[in-house]
Design a protein around this motif. Structure first.
Motif, PDB file in Angstrom:
ATOM      1  N   ALA A   2      45.976  33.051  44.492  1.00  0.00           N
ATOM      2  CA  ALA A   2      44.710  33.785  44.458  1.00  0.00           C
ATOM      3  C   ALA A   2      44.942  35.241  44.092  1.00  0.00           C
ATOM      4  O   ALA A   2      45.943  35.839  44.434  1.00  0.00           O
ATOM      5  N   ASP A   3      43.985  35.787  43.390  1.00  0.00           N
ATOM      6  CA  ASP A   3      44.060  37.169  42.952  1.00  0.00           C
ATOM      7  C   ASP A   3      43.803  38.120  44.114  1.00  0.00           C
ATOM      8  O   ASP A   3      43.111  37.778  45.048  1.00  0.00           O
ATOM      9  N   ASP A   4      44.370  39.346  44.008  1.00  0.00           N
ATOM     10  CA  ASP A   4      44.188  40.321  45.085  1.00  0.00           C
ATOM     11  C   ASP A   4      42.725  40.662  45.319  1.00  0.00           C
ATOM     12  O   ASP A   4      42.289  40.814  46.443  1.00  0.00           O
ATOM     13  N   ALA A   5      41.999  40.791  44.218  1.00  0.00           N
ATOM     14  CA  ALA A   5      40.597  41.212  44.333  1.00  0.00           C
ATOM     15  C   ALA A   5      39.789  40.249  45.196  1.00  0.00           C
ATOM     16  O   ALA A   5      38.869  40.648  45.898  1.00  0.00           O
ATOM     17  N   LEU A   6      40.157  38.964  45.140  1.00  0.00           N
ATOM     18  CA  LEU A   6      39.402  37.969  45.901  1.00  0.00           C
ATOM     19  C   LEU A   6      39.386  38.277  47.386  1.00  0.00           C
ATOM     20  O   LEU A   6      38.366  38.144  48.049  1.00  0.00           O
ATOM     21  N   PHE A   7      40.537  38.686  47.920  1.00  0.00           N
ATOM     22  CA  PHE A   7      40.584  38.969  49.345  1.00  0.00           C
ATOM     23  C   PHE A   7      39.669  40.139  49.672  1.00  0.00           C
ATOM     24  O   PHE A   7      38.951  40.116  50.670  1.00  0.00           O
ATOM     25  N   PHE A   9      36.976  41.180  48.092  1.00  0.00           N
ATOM     26  CA  PHE A   9      35.570  40.765  48.027  1.00  0.00           C
ATOM     27  C   PHE A   9      35.195  39.937  49.244  1.00  0.00           C
ATOM     28  O   PHE A   9      34.132  40.112  49.834  1.00  0.00           O
ATOM     29  N   LEU A  10      36.086  39.009  49.591  1.00  0.00           N
ATOM     30  CA  LEU A  10      35.799  38.130  50.728  1.00  0.00           C
ATOM     31  C   LEU A  10      35.695  38.939  52.010  1.00  0.00           C
ATOM     32  O   LEU A  10      34.799  38.730  52.820  1.00  0.00           O
TER      33      LEU A  10
ATOM     34  N   LYS B  12      52.857  37.400  45.336  1.00  0.00           N
ATOM     35  CA  LYS B  12      51.608  36.776  44.862  1.00  0.00           C
ATOM     36  C   LYS B  12      51.267  35.582  45.735  1.00  0.00           C
ATOM     37  O   LYS B  12      50.114  35.332  46.043  1.00  0.00           O
ATOM     38  N   SER B  16      47.914  34.849  47.999  1.00  0.00           N
ATOM     39  CA  SER B  16      47.144  33.634  47.924  1.00  0.00           C
ATOM     40  C   SER B  16      46.946  33.094  49.334  1.00  0.00           C
ATOM     41  O   SER B  16      45.866  32.659  49.706  1.00  0.00           O
ATOM     42  N   PHE B  19      44.385  35.073  51.294  1.00  0.00           N
ATOM     43  CA  PHE B  19      43.023  34.681  50.974  1.00  0.00           C
ATOM     44  C   PHE B  19      42.681  33.342  51.612  1.00  0.00           C
ATOM     45  O   PHE B  19      41.620  33.180  52.207  1.00  0.00           O
ATOM     46  N   ILE B  51      29.207  37.340  46.818  1.00  0.00           N
ATOM     47  CA  ILE B  51      30.489  37.708  46.219  1.00  0.00           C
ATOM     48  C   ILE B  51      30.410  37.553  44.709  1.00  0.00           C
ATOM     49  O   ILE B  51      30.849  38.417  43.945  1.00  0.00           O
ATOM     50  N   ARG B  62      37.888  43.041  33.501  1.00  0.00           N
ATOM     51  CA  ARG B  62      39.307  42.745  33.335  1.00  0.00           C
ATOM     52  C   ARG B  62      39.616  41.735  32.239  1.00  0.00           C
ATOM     53  O   ARG B  62      40.696  41.735  31.681  1.00  0.00           O
ATOM     54  N   MET B  85      42.347  33.462  36.272  1.00  0.00           N
ATOM     55  CA  MET B  85      42.521  34.849  36.705  1.00  0.00           C
ATOM     56  C   MET B  85      42.453  34.969  38.218  1.00  0.00           C
ATOM     57  O   MET B  85      43.223  35.686  38.825  1.00  0.00           O
ATOM     58  N   TYR B  86      41.498  34.270  38.837  1.00  0.00           N
ATOM     59  CA  TYR B  86      41.276  34.471  40.259  1.00  0.00           C
ATOM     60  C   TYR B  86      42.012  33.504  41.162  1.00  0.00           C
ATOM     61  O   TYR B  86      42.403  33.850  42.257  1.00  0.00           O
ATOM     62  N   LEU B  87      42.162  32.259  40.705  1.00  0.00           N
ATOM     63  CA  LEU B  87      42.798  31.293  41.595  1.00  0.00           C
ATOM     64  C   LEU B  87      44.094  30.736  41.038  1.00  0.00           C
ATOM     65  O   LEU B  87      44.742  29.921  41.684  1.00  0.00           O
TER      66      LEU B  87
END
Lengths: 161, 180
Positions: A2-7, A9-10, B12, B16, B19, B51, B62, B85-87
């Motif tokens: 998962a991308d850093d930005a996701l955390f 935002f969450l 990374k 993950s 999250f 979100i 981006r 990109m996100y997951l």
């Protein structure tokens, strides 16, 4: 992965949700305490889980200071993308971790604007630290303090059993 | 692109997990707050929507994708750019309806459900409901009204995770909707 930005935002959405929910349920006086403790509890579980995965292959720590240094360097870099800028201790169980550019506050302001909102966004992180320490064998109380964003200080008081 | 060192890949992976664990803590909290699974699904979807309406800006900033000309292009961008990109996964786009307004995203793996098992008393919980909301919110900000739901879910015994997306209509240009 998962991308850093996701955390980020969450996290923002979780804080927003917890406050909205509690505003409609409890009376206003108790709102602050309950919300912060809910967020802190969530952070606690996450901190515990993270440390379990993180320290699978690490040798055990020599003492409390070693644990705190690990927290400031490895844990902080992974979770908040940078190391703690300053660690102070009175060598009697109290530690102050200073982060001059806390990643969850950088988008807020770079000064005193929105200062009263900041604690909401620090509760989760306090819980994470407490959870991490708990699974490393240390019981502590973690509080956060902000005077000028995005810099903040986390105070950790280790309970001696 | 910088060379990936072991540290970077570990880092990374940890993010993950950060999250995933945070999402798990959220779902657990919602299950405590609400009596039934349907309510939890709804809340997750709502949060996902909030979100999504912000994430789309991050995404557009981006990635350098331009405007999509049709729904097929949208599907490709979602699967190959956004999810990647996100997951870090690339679902496949399949099962197009004859009218070309509905398709499926098949996810071999779903990062949100690492370490997760559904207990027996939560059979109606759609654990990854947040994703539906995110997709719906993000697309609404680019003038597309869509319906998103889970058709298959590995947590409930299926082999793959399947998200079904249906185009409803084009939205007229207007002010963004506020938080629900």
């Amino acid at each position: 992965m998962a991308d850093d930005a996701l955390f980020e935002f969450l996290h923002m959405e979780i804080v927003s949700h917890v406050y909205k929910e509690h505003a409609t349920r409890e009376d206003i006086d108790r709102e602050r305490v309950t919300c912060v403790s809910t967020l802190e509890a969530m952070g606690f579980r996450v901190g515990q889980g993270l440390i379990e995965r993180f320290t699978k292959d690490c040798p055990s720590f020599k003492d409390d200071l070693d644990v705190m240094k690990f927290l400031c360097k490895d844990f902080w870099s992974t979770v908040f993308k940078k190391q703690i800028d300053n660690l102070r201790t009175n060598h009697q169980g109290t530690y102050v971790l200073q982060d001059n550019k806390f990643s969850l506050l950088t988008q807020f302001s770079s000064g005193k604007q929105y200062l009263e909102e900041a604690p909401k966004y620090l509760a989760f992180s306090c819980g994470m630290i407490r959870g991490a320490l708990s699974n490393l064998g240390l019981e502590g109380v973690v509080t956060a303090e902000v005077s000028i964003m995005p810099s903040c200080k986390f105070q950790v008081v280790i309970q001696k059993l | 692109m910088s060379r990936q060192s072991n540290r970077a890949t570990d880092s990374k992976k940890m993010n993950s997990e950060l999250f995933t664990l945070t999402y798990g803590a959220l779902v657990t909290q919602l299950c405590k707050d609400y009596e039934n699974d349907e309510e939890v699904n709804k809340q997750l979807d709502k949060m996902g929507y909030n979100i999504g309406v912000r994430l789309i800006e991050d995404f557009l900033a981006r990635s350098s994708v331009g405007r999509c000309h049709d729904f097929r292009e949208t599907a490709d961008v979602i699967a190959k750019v956004a999810f990647k990109m996100y997951l870090g996964i690339t679902p496949s786009v399949t099962n197009w309806s004859p009218a070309g307004d509905e398709f499926s995203l098949i996810l071999e793996s779903n990062p949100l459900v690492d370490f997760v098992e559904l207990p027996d008393n939560h059979n109606n919980l759609v654990y990854s409901s947040l994703l539906c909301g995110v997709l719906r919110g993000a697309l609404e900000m680019v003038q597309m009204a869509v319906d998103v739901r889970f058709a298959q879910d590995t947590l409930r015994g299926d082999n793959v995770t399947e998200i079904r997306m249906k185009f409803i209509k084009r939205i007229e240009e207007n002010m963004p909707a506020g938080d629900e």
